[in-house]
Design a protein around this motif. Structure first.
Motif, PDB file in Angstrom:
ATOM      1  N   TYR A 110      31.899   5.387 -39.488  1.00 14.30           N
ATOM      2  CA  TYR A 110      32.630   4.911 -38.313  1.00 14.30           C
ATOM      3  C   TYR A 110      33.685   3.892 -38.735  1.00 14.30           C
ATOM      4  O   TYR A 110      33.412   3.019 -39.578  1.00 14.30           O
ATOM      5  N   TRP A 111      34.858   3.989 -38.100  1.00 18.82           N
ATOM      6  CA  TRP A 111      35.982   3.131 -38.456  1.00 18.82           C
ATOM      7  C   TRP A 111      36.664   2.596 -37.206  1.00 18.82           C
ATOM      8  O   TRP A 111      36.738   3.283 -36.175  1.00 18.82           O
ATOM      9  N   GLY A 112      37.187   1.374 -37.331  1.00 21.24           N
ATOM     10  CA  GLY A 112      38.041   0.842 -36.293  1.00 21.24           C
ATOM     11  C   GLY A 112      39.479   1.269 -36.522  1.00 21.24           C
ATOM     12  O   GLY A 112      39.785   2.003 -37.474  1.00 21.24           O
ATOM     13  N   GLN A 113      40.378   0.806 -35.645  1.00 17.28           N
ATOM     14  CA  GLN A 113      41.779   1.188 -35.706  1.00 17.28           C
ATOM     15  C   GLN A 113      42.600   0.299 -36.622  1.00 17.28           C
ATOM     16  O   GLN A 113      43.735   0.649 -36.949  1.00 17.28           O
ATOM     17  N   GLY A 114      42.070  -0.833 -36.999  1.00 18.29           N
ATOM     18  CA  GLY A 114      42.767  -1.703 -37.934  1.00 18.29           C
ATOM     19  C   GLY A 114      43.528  -2.830 -37.257  1.00 18.29           C
ATOM     20  O   GLY A 114      43.902  -2.740 -36.079  1.00 18.29           O
ATOM     21  N   THR A 115      43.746  -3.894 -38.013  1.00 16.45           N
ATOM     22  CA  THR A 115      44.541  -5.026 -37.551  1.00 16.45           C
ATOM     23  C   THR A 115      45.439  -5.474 -38.704  1.00 16.45           C
ATOM     24  O   THR A 115      45.016  -5.550 -39.850  1.00 16.45           O
ATOM     25  N   GLN A 116      46.709  -5.732 -38.371  1.00 17.98           N
ATOM     26  CA  GLN A 116      47.705  -6.057 -39.402  1.00 17.98           C
ATOM     27  C   GLN A 116      47.601  -7.522 -39.805  1.00 17.98           C
ATOM     28  O   GLN A 116      47.573  -8.418 -38.950  1.00 17.98           O
ATOM     29  N   VAL A 117      47.590  -7.740 -41.105  1.00 18.48           N
ATOM     30  CA  VAL A 117      47.662  -9.094 -41.665  1.00 18.48           C
ATOM     31  C   VAL A 117      48.908  -9.165 -42.540  1.00 18.48           C
ATOM     32  O   VAL A 117      49.085  -8.335 -43.436  1.00 18.48           O
TER      33      VAL A 117
END
Length: 121
Positions: A110-117
């Protein structure tokens, strides 16, 4: 099944800090190991850190050891990635993953959609 949502990304100057959160749905989240990965456009997704379901075991990639820490609050169904002493090379999209254990993308279901750093110099 579990759904994951990352938050906490943003832009910070080199040397600064950010705390990412991975919030999960589902009452059984406390039984899942969780990993953090990051990806730069055009490159493969890279392992950052992982934490066991109990919170008693955690693993960090060599590139972030001493700077990043992974921890979890099972009562809040949330895993955190505390990032300190950030460097421009830490710039990436950060993803959390669950339903497995290890340092490979294929280890997790399972994976999330991501967040930009973004870390500016």
């Amino acid at each position: 099944q579990v759904q994951l949502v990352e938050s906490g990304g943003g832009t910070v100057q080199a040397g600064g800090s950010l705390r990412l959160s991975c919030a999960a749905s589902g009452r059984t989240f406390s039984s899942y190991n969780v990993g953090w990965f990051r990806q730069i456009p055009g490159k493969e997704r890279e392992f950052v850190a992982a934490i066991a379901s109990s919170g008693l075991i955690d693993v960090n990639a060599d590139s972030v050891k001493g700077r990043f820490a992974i921890f979890r609050d099972n009562a809040k169904n949330t895993v955190y990635l505390q990032m300190n002493s950030l460097k421009p090379e830490d710039t990436a999209v950060y993803f959390c993953a669950a339903g497995g254990w290890g340092a490979r993308v294929d280890d997790y279901a399972y994976w999330g959609q991501g967040t930009q750093v973004t870390v500016s110099s």
